[in-house]
Design a protein around this motif. Sequence first.
Motif, PDB file in Angstrom:
ATOM      1  N   ALA A 135      -1.993   7.808   3.235  1.00  0.00           N
ATOM      2  CA  ALA A 135      -2.874   6.750   3.729  1.00  0.00           C
ATOM      3  C   ALA A 135      -3.548   7.173   5.034  1.00  0.00           C
ATOM      4  O   ALA A 135      -2.937   7.789   5.901  1.00  0.00           O
ATOM      5  N   GLU A 140       7.909  -0.485   6.383  1.00  0.00           N
ATOM      6  CA  GLU A 140       8.390  -1.065   5.128  1.00  0.00           C
ATOM      7  C   GLU A 140       7.528  -2.258   4.722  1.00  0.00           C
ATOM      8  O   GLU A 140       7.223  -2.458   3.539  1.00  0.00           O
ATOM      9  N   ASP A 158      -7.572   3.341   5.193  1.00  0.00           N
ATOM     10  CA  ASP A 158      -6.731   2.495   4.346  1.00  0.00           C
ATOM     11  C   ASP A 158      -6.000   1.434   5.151  1.00  0.00           C
ATOM     12  O   ASP A 158      -5.535   0.437   4.590  1.00  0.00           O
ATOM     13  N   ALA A 161       4.289  -1.008   3.271  1.00  0.00           N
ATOM     14  CA  ALA A 161       4.501  -0.489   1.921  1.00  0.00           C
ATOM     15  C   ALA A 161       4.695  -1.608   0.910  1.00  0.00           C
ATOM     16  O   ALA A 161       4.360  -1.455  -0.275  1.00  0.00           O
ATOM     17  N   ARG A 177       6.258   9.370   7.141  1.00  0.00           N
ATOM     18  CA  ARG A 177       6.165   8.889   5.764  1.00  0.00           C
ATOM     19  C   ARG A 177       4.931   9.429   5.047  1.00  0.00           C
ATOM     20  O   ARG A 177       4.606   8.969   3.948  1.00  0.00           O
ATOM     21  N   MET A 231       0.838  -1.183   0.000  1.00  0.00           N
ATOM     22  CA  MET A 231       0.000   0.000   0.000  1.00  0.00           C
ATOM     23  C   MET A 231       0.886   1.251   0.000  1.00  0.00           C
ATOM     24  O   MET A 231       2.042   1.209   0.429  1.00  0.00           O
ATOM     25  N   GLU A 232       0.342   2.321  -0.476  1.00  0.00           N
ATOM     26  CA  GLU A 232       1.050   3.595  -0.492  1.00  0.00           C
ATOM     27  C   GLU A 232       0.822   4.291   0.847  1.00  0.00           C
ATOM     28  O   GLU A 232      -0.312   4.650   1.185  1.00  0.00           O
ATOM     29  N   ILE A 233       1.882   4.470   1.623  1.00  0.00           N
ATOM     30  CA  ILE A 233       1.730   5.056   2.955  1.00  0.00           C
ATOM     31  C   ILE A 233       1.521   6.559   2.883  1.00  0.00           C
ATOM     32  O   ILE A 233       0.747   7.124   3.658  1.00  0.00           O
ATOM     33  N   ASN A 234       2.159   7.220   1.955  1.00  0.00           N
ATOM     34  CA  ASN A 234       1.994   8.664   1.827  1.00  0.00           C
ATOM     35  C   ASN A 234       0.532   8.976   1.502  1.00  0.00           C
ATOM     36  O   ASN A 234       0.014   8.577   0.470  1.00  0.00           O
ATOM     37  N   ASP A 245       3.213  -4.541   1.075  1.00  0.00           N
ATOM     38  CA  ASP A 245       2.062  -5.457   1.126  1.00  0.00           C
ATOM     39  C   ASP A 245       2.475  -6.828   1.661  1.00  0.00           C
ATOM     40  O   ASP A 245       1.996  -7.867   1.189  1.00  0.00           O
TER      41      ASP A 245
END
Length: 236
Positions: free
Chosen positions: A6, A212, A80, A215, A28, A1-4, A217
């Motif tokens: 989220a 990490e 998310d 990010a 992040r 997943m995209e943390i930025n 998955d």
Amino acid sequence: MEINGARVLVAGATGVLGGALTAELVGRGARPALAGRDRARLARAAEDCQGAPTVLFDAYAPDSCARAVACAVDALGGLDAVVTVFGTVAFGEAAVVGDEVAEHVMAVNVLAPAAFFRAALAIMQPGSMIVAFTGVVAERPQAGMADYSASKAALSAWLGAVRREARTAGIRVLEVRPGHLDTGFADRAVVGTPPPLPAGGDPRDVVRAVAEAMAADAELLRTAPDGTPLVERRAR
């Protein structure tokens, strides 16, 4: 997943490990909602996260866990990821630890996280994630910690089954299974005193690895014999 960007609910954000993970995710670019049981500590944690929304819950009341998810959805416009970073521990031989203590440990360590995740899974979209901390005792039960070990193993088993159910919906389930960490958790036992323990690992190393793993998955984060966090894309 995209943390930025989220939207992440962190349940247990006022604890040592929960606070460190929240800070890592915010660094992040995540947008957190903070859940905890102490109003004053939540307020202080929110100040450190630029006024992030907060919600109270009681781990001994599953309905409050579900309400916390609903409140976070309202505050952030959706979720998310939901992360549970709370728990309790009891020490003592199984014949000595009472039934009330055993029930309490199971309620806090198994039923409460499950209540958070049940509510989250009902509203999450593909690409979302649930994250739970169990511990090395989930795979290696320890003498003098039978009820605590059993609670973490039970949560691990629950996550394993839910992982298979959620894959078809495109929702990831990440289990974080660290070794002993230097957070003071063992000194806050509901009953008993901890046995001799090795030096605790640095929680900052673990929360970086958790971010990490989210990010990537990944499905499992465990600790190697030398204390190094190991990310596994697919749980066995």
